[in-house]
Scaffold this motif. Sequence first.
Motif, PDB file in Angstrom:
ATOM      1  N   LYS A 362      35.860  40.469  53.713  1.00  0.00           N
ATOM      2  CA  LYS A 362      36.431  40.544  52.366  1.00  0.00           C
ATOM      3  C   LYS A 362      37.523  39.490  52.190  1.00  0.00           C
ATOM      4  CE  LYS A 362      35.521  45.481  51.979  1.00  0.00           C
ATOM      5  NZ  LYS A 362      36.101  46.837  51.814  1.00  0.00           N
ATOM      6  N   TYR A 364      41.046  37.691  51.206  1.00  0.00           N
ATOM      7  CA  TYR A 364      42.449  38.110  51.278  1.00  0.00           C
ATOM      8  C   TYR A 364      42.944  38.533  49.894  1.00  0.00           C
ATOM      9  CZ  TYR A 364      47.404  37.867  52.436  1.00  0.00           C
ATOM     10  OH  TYR A 364      48.717  38.177  52.636  1.00  0.00           O
ATOM     11  N   ASN A 366      42.678  40.571  47.310  1.00  0.00           N
ATOM     12  CA  ASN A 366      42.055  41.842  46.925  1.00  0.00           C
ATOM     13  C   ASN A 366      42.573  42.295  45.560  1.00  0.00           C
ATOM     14  OD1 ASN A 366      44.637  42.820  47.385  1.00  0.00           O
ATOM     15  ND2 ASN A 366      44.153  43.416  49.489  1.00  0.00           N
ATOM     16  N   ASP A 367      42.075  43.444  45.121  1.00  0.00           N
ATOM     17  CA  ASP A 367      42.420  43.921  43.770  1.00  0.00           C
ATOM     18  C   ASP A 367      43.920  44.196  43.628  1.00  0.00           C
ATOM     19  OD1 ASP A 367      39.825  43.713  43.001  1.00  0.00           O
ATOM     20  OD2 ASP A 367      39.339  45.818  43.400  1.00  0.00           O
ATOM     21  N   ARG A 370      45.598  40.918  43.170  1.00  0.00           N
ATOM     22  CA  ARG A 370      45.309  40.353  41.836  1.00  0.00           C
ATOM     23  C   ARG A 370      46.210  40.991  40.788  1.00  0.00           C
ATOM     24  NH1 ARG A 370      40.166  37.994  41.597  1.00  0.00           N
ATOM     25  NH2 ARG A 370      38.997  38.221  43.534  1.00  0.00           N
ATOM     26  N   SER A 380      35.699  42.553  39.772  1.00  0.00           N
ATOM     27  CA  SER A 380      35.060  42.223  41.053  1.00  0.00           C
ATOM     28  C   SER A 380      33.797  41.412  40.890  1.00  0.00           C
ATOM     29  CB  SER A 380      34.737  43.522  41.791  1.00  0.00           C
ATOM     30  OG  SER A 380      33.911  44.341  40.979  1.00  0.00           O
TER      31      SER A 380
END
Length: 394
Positions: A362, A364, A366-367, A370, A380
């Motif tokens: 995954k 770095y 991530n949600d 963000r 996504s």
Amino acid sequence: MGFRKLINSKKLLSFFAAFMLLGTNLLMAQTAAAGAAQEEAPKVDWTGVAYYVAIFFLICLGIAIVGKILKIYDLTLKMQGKKGIKWNNIMAVICIIFLLAGLYGSYWSFTEQGSMTLPEAASAHGVKIDEMFTVTTVLTMIVFFVTQILLFTFLFRYRHSDKRRAHFLPHNNTIEKVWTIAPAIVLTILVVFGFFTWQKIMNSENLKDDINIDVTGHQFAWELRYPGKDGVLGPKDFRLVTGANNLGVNFKKKSSFDDLKVDTMYLPVNKSIRLNILAQDVIHSVYMPHFRVQLNAVPGLPTFFKFTPTITTAQMRTKLDDPKFEYTLYCNKICGGSHYNMQKVVRVVTEAEYQSWLSRQKPYLNDALRKELHFAAANSEQSGASTNRIALNN
């Protein structure tokens, strides 16, 4: 008078003291054994440091007592007009006993501790390090055994004797030259040998196919970051470190978007690996013993180390006959109370296995990150289709 003479006999008192010392030890041992037979005492770990320290002091005490007894016996002989104990002979024999005990201790150390050494090096440069270590060990052991055997043998052979006079030798240029020049030549060979080996190990030339991996240490974990499809790690800035962005990656740079955060360090076999080593708080140290890799991680001073793994994890498991074997990344600086937690599994795989693993990792970004950075259009699906379409709002 006879009884009084018997009581005042120092020889008899010396034997009585020795008997009491030995008898007390035997009595204590028998009492302990009888107690153990009658009831099952709770298990106590007697093999701690304090146990060995106590044993050492007891041995020293025993030697001191025996020495005092012999001294009294010696004085008694002299008072009776007899020849005293030949201390020179006793010391000469002790030297030989010490030499034999030391040689056996060295043999025991090699046979017992030697089996605990690391398996063959799993990296290209590790083979060179092992060669240098072996040569240095062999040379120093030869010098050690020769000098110790000569030293104690000469002490025994040339102990004091009334029938022999010692020769006074204040200075000898030949001897001075021999023990100065010979070690200098050996040390020069070792240093030159080590210098060229070090040059090969620390080859910092950047290769096109180098795989860059960020290894960042903090109390108490290692953080691993891999480059994405562009093969470039995004820049970092300590002022950007937050809870979600704990490495301080600068997402104003396009090269940061596809960086990957991983838990296990995967390495393709026979590929050049560049570890970018950093620390966020105190000094840590990247230590990968099977690859013969060790380099400090110093806050504010990024360093790197390049190496090439040559034996996959599966091959090493077969060599060691250990199906659970894993290469491991440790911290070998005592960096705090939970220092032992700083471990990461390192797995060396084939190129195909590496690419398959890499495709499942995954990003770095991530949600949570963000949201913290106020990225627009951060759903996504879009990010999965193309990270290049991500725009920074602030």
